[in-house]
Design a protein around this motif. Structure first.
Motif, PDB file in Angstrom:
ATOM      1  N   SER A   1      -8.749   0.131   4.232  1.00  0.00           N
ATOM      2  CA  SER A   1      -7.643   1.088   4.358  1.00  0.00           C
ATOM      3  C   SER A   1      -7.132   1.546   3.001  1.00  0.00           C
ATOM      4  O   SER A   1      -6.902   2.726   2.773  1.00  0.00           O
ATOM      5  CB  SER A   1      -6.477   0.473   5.129  1.00  0.00           C
ATOM      6  OG  SER A   1      -6.879   0.045   6.385  1.00  0.00           O
ATOM      7  N   GLU A   2      -6.936   0.566   2.100  1.00  0.00           N
ATOM      8  CA  GLU A   2      -6.421   0.892   0.774  1.00  0.00           C
ATOM      9  C   GLU A   2      -7.385   1.822   0.048  1.00  0.00           C
ATOM     10  O   GLU A   2      -6.979   2.809  -0.573  1.00  0.00           O
ATOM     11  CB  GLU A   2      -6.207  -0.376  -0.067  1.00  0.00           C
ATOM     12  CG  GLU A   2      -5.026  -1.231   0.348  1.00  0.00           C
ATOM     13  CD  GLU A   2      -5.395  -2.276   1.371  1.00  0.00           C
ATOM     14  OE1 GLU A   2      -6.469  -2.136   2.011  1.00  0.00           O
ATOM     15  OE2 GLU A   2      -4.604  -3.227   1.556  1.00  0.00           O
TER      16      GLU A   2
ATOM     17  N   TYR B   1      -9.777   3.826   1.254  1.00  0.00           N
ATOM     18  CA  TYR B   1      -9.884   5.159   1.848  1.00  0.00           C
ATOM     19  C   TYR B   1      -8.630   5.976   1.529  1.00  0.00           C
ATOM     20  O   TYR B   1      -8.700   7.175   1.282  1.00  0.00           O
ATOM     21  CB  TYR B   1     -10.122   5.061   3.357  1.00  0.00           C
ATOM     22  CG  TYR B   1     -10.955   6.204   3.887  1.00  0.00           C
ATOM     23  CD1 TYR B   1     -12.333   6.214   3.728  1.00  0.00           C
ATOM     24  CD2 TYR B   1     -10.353   7.285   4.518  1.00  0.00           C
ATOM     25  CE1 TYR B   1     -13.103   7.271   4.193  1.00  0.00           C
ATOM     26  CE2 TYR B   1     -11.117   8.352   4.988  1.00  0.00           C
ATOM     27  CZ  TYR B   1     -12.490   8.345   4.816  1.00  0.00           C
ATOM     28  OH  TYR B   1     -13.235   9.395   5.261  1.00  0.00           O
ATOM     29  N   GLY B   2      -7.479   5.303   1.539  1.00  0.00           N
ATOM     30  CA  GLY B   2      -6.227   5.960   1.180  1.00  0.00           C
ATOM     31  C   GLY B   2      -6.274   6.513  -0.240  1.00  0.00           C
ATOM     32  O   GLY B   2      -5.889   7.659  -0.483  1.00  0.00           O
ATOM     33  N   LEU B   3      -6.779   5.704  -1.190  1.00  0.00           N
ATOM     34  CA  LEU B   3      -6.878   6.157  -2.584  1.00  0.00           C
ATOM     35  C   LEU B   3      -7.798   7.371  -2.693  1.00  0.00           C
ATOM     36  O   LEU B   3      -7.510   8.316  -3.426  1.00  0.00           O
ATOM     37  CB  LEU B   3      -7.419   5.045  -3.483  1.00  0.00           C
ATOM     38  CG  LEU B   3      -6.544   3.811  -3.702  1.00  0.00           C
ATOM     39  CD1 LEU B   3      -7.165   2.905  -4.747  1.00  0.00           C
ATOM     40  CD2 LEU B   3      -5.151   4.213  -4.132  1.00  0.00           C
TER      41      LEU B   3
ATOM     42  N   ILE C   1       0.839  -1.209   0.000  1.00  0.00           N
ATOM     43  CA  ILE C   1       0.000   0.000   0.000  1.00  0.00           C
ATOM     44  C   ILE C   1       0.873   1.258   0.000  1.00  0.00           C
ATOM     45  O   ILE C   1       0.553   2.242  -0.651  1.00  0.00           O
ATOM     46  CB  ILE C   1      -0.998  -0.019   1.182  1.00  0.00           C
ATOM     47  CG1 ILE C   1      -1.878   1.232   1.167  1.00  0.00           C
ATOM     48  CG2 ILE C   1      -0.332  -0.158   2.528  1.00  0.00           C
ATOM     49  CD1 ILE C   1      -2.776   1.370  -0.022  1.00  0.00           C
TER      50      ILE C   1
ATOM     51  N   MET D   1      -4.061   3.208   9.684  1.00  0.00           N
ATOM     52  CA  MET D   1      -4.924   3.550   8.550  1.00  0.00           C
ATOM     53  C   MET D   1      -6.354   3.183   8.867  1.00  0.00           C
ATOM     54  O   MET D   1      -7.285   3.924   8.564  1.00  0.00           O
ATOM     55  CB  MET D   1      -4.478   2.809   7.290  1.00  0.00           C
ATOM     56  CG  MET D   1      -3.153   3.271   6.752  1.00  0.00           C
ATOM     57  SD  MET D   1      -2.786   2.487   5.171  1.00  0.00           S
ATOM     58  CE  MET D   1      -3.594   3.613   4.046  1.00  0.00           C
TER      59      MET D   1
ATOM     60  N   LEU E   1      -8.448   9.630  -0.362  1.00  0.00           N
ATOM     61  CA  LEU E   1      -7.794  10.820   0.189  1.00  0.00           C
ATOM     62  C   LEU E   1      -6.708  11.339  -0.750  1.00  0.00           C
ATOM     63  O   LEU E   1      -6.371  12.522  -0.748  1.00  0.00           O
ATOM     64  CB  LEU E   1      -7.210  10.525   1.567  1.00  0.00           C
ATOM     65  CG  LEU E   1      -8.223  10.262   2.692  1.00  0.00           C
ATOM     66  CD1 LEU E   1      -7.516   9.980   3.994  1.00  0.00           C
ATOM     67  CD2 LEU E   1      -9.184  11.432   2.858  1.00  0.00           C
TER      68      LEU E   1
ATOM     69  N   LEU F   1       0.703   3.900  -3.021  1.00  0.00           N
ATOM     70  CA  LEU F   1       0.399   5.323  -2.808  1.00  0.00           C
ATOM     71  C   LEU F   1       1.529   6.197  -3.349  1.00  0.00           C
ATOM     72  O   LEU F   1       1.282   7.273  -3.885  1.00  0.00           O
ATOM     73  CB  LEU F   1       0.150   5.604  -1.324  1.00  0.00           C
ATOM     74  CG  LEU F   1      -1.166   5.028  -0.771  1.00  0.00           C
ATOM     75  CD1 LEU F   1      -1.343   5.389   0.690  1.00  0.00           C
ATOM     76  CD2 LEU F   1      -2.374   5.495  -1.573  1.00  0.00           C
TER      77      LEU F   1
ATOM     78  N   LEU G   1       1.073   6.343  -7.024  1.00  0.00           N
ATOM     79  CA  LEU G   1      -0.072   7.163  -7.407  1.00  0.00           C
ATOM     80  C   LEU G   1       0.255   8.648  -7.345  1.00  0.00           C
ATOM     81  O   LEU G   1      -0.292   9.441  -8.101  1.00  0.00           O
ATOM     82  CB  LEU G   1      -1.263   6.852  -6.505  1.00  0.00           C
ATOM     83  CG  LEU G   1      -1.920   5.505  -6.812  1.00  0.00           C
ATOM     84  CD1 LEU G   1      -2.977   5.176  -5.782  1.00  0.00           C
ATOM     85  CD2 LEU G   1      -2.534   5.527  -8.209  1.00  0.00           C
TER      86      LEU G   1
ATOM     87  N   MET H   1      -4.322   8.586   8.713  1.00  0.00           N
ATOM     88  CA  MET H   1      -3.545   8.397   7.497  1.00  0.00           C
ATOM     89  C   MET H   1      -2.177   9.079   7.594  1.00  0.00           C
ATOM     90  O   MET H   1      -1.193   8.570   7.095  1.00  0.00           O
ATOM     91  CB  MET H   1      -4.306   8.942   6.286  1.00  0.00           C
ATOM     92  CG  MET H   1      -5.661   8.310   6.094  1.00  0.00           C
ATOM     93  SD  MET H   1      -5.549   6.582   5.562  1.00  0.00           S
ATOM     94  CE  MET H   1      -7.234   6.020   5.786  1.00  0.00           C
TER      95      MET H   1
END
Lengths: 520, 333
Positions: free
Chosen positions: B202-203, B205-207, A100, A484, B209, A104, A107, A489
């Motif tokens: 989690s993944e 919600y992270g994306l 993850i 998380m 945000l 991120l 991304l 976050m």
């Protein structure tokens, strides 16, 4: 062929390999023993679709990673520049990040509002989407290109400097040099590296799911996960685990069979001087290749660092405790890995075929969930599984790293045995004394690299611990996910940065230790 | 000398553990509660619940975090009757049927006056908190009013895979409960809105945000976290007029518990004011029984659906299988 010079006893290696096989098969057997097999197990159409997707994305990812790694490793092998060592260490980073975190990071660069799309917008070009098959491949290349580069770079460093000197004296063009000196090395190293990356991509599912864009990106590992978690269908889970073992193990075995046996011969271990690498054009080319690779790999990492720096002050104290647990687990994993890998590499090095190395791949291709569940079933009747959370995690982490260690250790060990085996045998240097005086000093760099990789991988692993974990034995990646899950976050980003720093740190320490007072 | 000091210190420490610790634990009964990960974390309800319960029970509460609800149930099936757990807390209505099938649970000792949008009749499990699934978005977004409008819009959403996460499964049940046989068509219309499907909450919600999507599948109570803990009022949950599917989190006692009275005491404690007041701002869900002090400030700003949807627990397994097939078919095109 005359009797081969054998200074290593295969007993320890066979013992270590047996350990690995027993550890995995016992888990599989335990899962099967609890499975309800009456239903008659068959692979459904959806399972076949998952297998097809898994294999095709893994094949494309492995091929692309290796092909792209060749020019990068070649450029790095030919050039000396300030910061090269730091760059080579940093290039190891993507591989060890929790999925993850890496996703991120990617991304931030390639996402909808990412830097790449901002740049495209600025020059009036249409946006690109990172989701879909190409997104999966992009992420897998991001993860595995550095690994492939490092392994190939080690291949280059195994070529004795005398080869290049001779080539230069014969005034070989760079192309001829490549064909005569570098290609044989590549032919030896590339299939193994490709097989390794294939196996890694085969078992990935969080990346494939997140960037694949949905049900089309179903992998075998996800099917195993579903069978364990939601359907609790142990028979199906075991069957799918076997499918995965056969796919990864079988195809890798096939790849390893094609590895030609080429020994590069003994040299004097001098710094690799490249007389063929001069000239402005080649310098520009190498610089460009290195810069491109560094940009691709370091930009997402920069994103992770920038975001993490903001979150660091918000991290609760328990994150530091989890970091301590992770460091201890990583250290223990390194010890277990070396105890398994060194004897196994010795055994493989004195054998002619490469097939034995596939035993090492078993640990990687087995689903951690399957191993964890299997050992849970075995331990539960006799003891409290919580007490074994860390030992099982350590064993699984060590096994996961085993194929990387073998891939690194075997080729130089094979060369060392071929070159010094007879001499040593005639000097009655056998067994432990041969290891101590001849093998270990010559393999220092590789041992350091393997140990560093194991430590780093173990630091970022979130496999088995999740099945066994209790509050007192939480590792750093798990703690990050918990943050998380509680919407924190920013603090999670801080934990991710800490994880990145620790992983790189342990890798750097081991790698540096291995190359201490030696020319890289 | 250094070694001597070290040896003495070690001996002293060993002596202390040998003599003090067992005598302390021998008298205190211990209650083991299996729950999900985020419950036991430092920032979850776990630490406060533990402190509050231990203050009244004269016992040692041992909260064990194990993944999420689905992982909890899998763990219980693995352990079977040998399980050390006395109480399991954190299953939801989607998992109740499968949990009952194990035959490991005892009738619940709890009877409370629940503040749930539906009537609670289950005799094995007691609810302790609940929430509505909802799509969370930034306030400046013109959010759709239902699934049909979402399917027609070009909004981008992130959802979770129903095969690996409980909210993902919740969305399947939601669409199925709202549209029944029409569900496949709804999914086909939404297929081009789904940016991606993640392994867990989690993944996803992270994306969201990160700005990868306009909306993410979460809970109506998610904006409360941002508002109360971060003083950030930029998030909202879209109200869908076909109703919102509920997730009711439940706890149950195991028949094999060696301290059934203590287990009953704990389950009753979980619906008492002391525990219910802790849950809204730690677990970010609605309490099952509204405590005397009411809901925390900020909760009144949340989206409250007109209609609550819930599939009866015993019908879940069959509907889940059908809905999963429909979902896979619609999104694999």
């Amino acid at each position: 062929m005359a009797q081969r010079a054998v200074a290593i006893s295969p007993v320890a290696g066979i013992g270590a390999a047996t350990c690995v096989v027993v550890l995995i098969l016992a888990a599989l057997g335990a899962v099967l023993s609890r499975a309800d097999l009456v239903a008659g197990l068959r692979l459904s159409a959806a399972d076949w679709a998952a297998i097809r997707f898994t294999v095709s994305q893994a094949a494309v990812s492995a091929l692309l990673s290796v092909i792209l790694a060749i020019p990068v490793a070649r450029a790095l092998a030919r050039r000396r520049f300030v910061g090269r060592a730091a760059l080579v260490t940093l290039l190891g980073a993507p591989f060890i990040l929790p999925v993850i975190v890496a996703v991120l990071g990617l991304l931030t660069v390639f996402g909808r509002n990412g830097w790449a799309n901002d740049a495209l917008d600025a020059v009036g070009l249409p946006q690109v989407s990172i989701y879909g098959f190409h997104g999966v491949v992009l992420a897998h290349v991001f993860f595995n290109l550095p690994l492939a580069t490092r392994l190939l770079l080690q291949g280059w460093q195994q070529i004795p400097a005398e080869r290049f000197r001779l080539g230069a004296q014969l005034r070989l063009t760079p192309r001829a040099m490549f064909r005569a000196v570098e290609l044989p090395m590549l032919a030896q190293v590339v299939p193994g590296v490709a097989a390794l990356i294939f196996a890694i991509c085969l078992t990935s599912f969080a990346v494939a799911l997140t960037l694949g864009g949905g049900p089309r990106a179903t992998t075998v590992e996800l099917a195993i996960y579903q069978a364990f978690r939601f359907d609790f269908d142990l028979g199906r889970a075991a069957l799918l685990s076997v499918v995965q073992l056969v796919l990864a193990g079988g195809l890798s075995l096939l790849a390893l069979q094609f590895v030609p046996q080429i020994s590069v011969g003994g040299g004097l271990d001098r710094a690799v001087m490249r007389w063929d690498a001069g000239g402005r054009g080649r310098r520009v080319l190498d610089t460009g290749v290195i810069a491109l690779a560094a940009t691709f790999l370091l930009l997402p990492l920069t994103a992770v660092i920038l975001r993490g720096a903001v979150g660091l002050p918000q991290m609760p104290g328990s994150v530091w405790y989890a970091a301590g647990v992770s460091i201890a687990v990583a250290g223990a994993s390194i010890v277990v890995m070396l105890a398994l890998a060194l004897p196994m590499a010795g055994w493989i090095a004195i054998r002619r075929g490469g097939g034995t190395e596939a035993v090492g791949l078993l640990g990687l291709s087995a689903s951690p969930l399957m191993i964890g569940t299997g050992w849970f079933i075995l331990i539960n009747p006799v003891a409290d599984p919580f007490d074994f959370a860390l030992p099982v995690t350590i064993a699984v982490n060590a096994m996961m790293a085993l194929p990387f260690a073998l891939r690194t250790l075997v080729p130089p060990m094979r060369d060392t045995v071929a070159t010094y085996g007879r001499l040593s045998a005639s000097l009655r240097l056998r067994g432990w004394r041969f290891w101590r005086i001849v093998l270990l000093p010559r393999l220092r760099a590789q041992i350091g690299f393997a140990a560093g990789l194991t430590g780093a991988l173990s630091m970022g692993d979130l496999g088995v611990i999740a099945l066994f974990a209790d509050p007192e034995r939480v590792t750093l990646p798990l703690q990050m996910y918990r943050l998380m899950g509680a919407y924190r976050m920013e603090a999670a980003a801080g934990a991710a940065l800490l994880l990145l720093a620790l992983s790189l740190g342990v890798f750097w320490l081991c790698d540096k230790g291995g190359r201490w007072r030696a020319e890289a | 000398m250094k070694y001597l000091t070290f040896a003495a210190a070690t001996l002293g420490a060993t002596a202390a553990t040998t003599f003090l610790v067992p005598s302390a634990t021998a008298q205190t009964p211990e209650l083991t509660v299996y729950t999900y990960d985020s419950f036991v974390s430092d920032w979850g309800p776990g630490p406060q619940i533990e402190k509050a319960f231990e203050a009244v029970c004269e016992c040692d509460l041992n909260l064990v975090g194990l993944g999420d609800g689905a992982a909890l149930l899998a763990r219980l099936k693995l352990e079977g009757e040998r399980s050390d757990a006395d109480v399991v807390m954190g299953l939801d209505t989607s998992l109740i049927a499968a949990a009952k099938e194990t035959g490991l649970f005892a009738e619940t000792p709890v009877s409370a006056d629940y503040d749930l949008p539906i009537e609670w009749t289950d005799t094995v499990f007691a609810p302790y908190d609940w929430g509505y699934f909802a799509f969370v978005h930034n306030k400046d977004l013109d959010a759709p009013a239902n699934f049909k409008a979402l399917g027609e819009s070009d909004l981008k959403i992130v959802i979770q895979d129903p095969r690996s996460s409980t909210p993902g499964l919740g969305l399947l049940m939601w669409v199925k409960a709202a549209y029944g046989d029409e569900a496949p068509a709804i999914w086909e219309a939404m297929a081009d809105n789904v940016v991606t499907v993640t392994k867990g909450w989690s993944e996803a919600y992270g994306l969201f945000l990160e700005g990868e999507a306009d909306m993410v599948l979460s809970y109506t109570t998610s904006p409360a976290y941002h508002l109360i803990a971060e003083e950030d009022d930029s998030k909202a949950a879209a109200a869908f007029d076909e109703g919102h599917y509920m997730q009711i989190e439940v706890a149950g006692a195991l028949a094999g518990s060696d301290t059934p009275e203590l287990a009953a005491e704990f389950l009753n404690f979980m619906v008492s004011d002391a525990a219910q007041a802790i849950l809204p701002t730690t677990n970010w869900m609605y309490p099952a029984v509204i405590p005397e002090g009411g809901l925390p400030a900020g909760f009144e700003t949340l989206t409250t659906p007109e209609k609550a949807l819930l599939t009866p627990a015993d019908e879940v397994p069959a509907i889940r299988a059908e809905a999963l097939d429909e979902w896979l078919n619609a999104l694999s095109q």
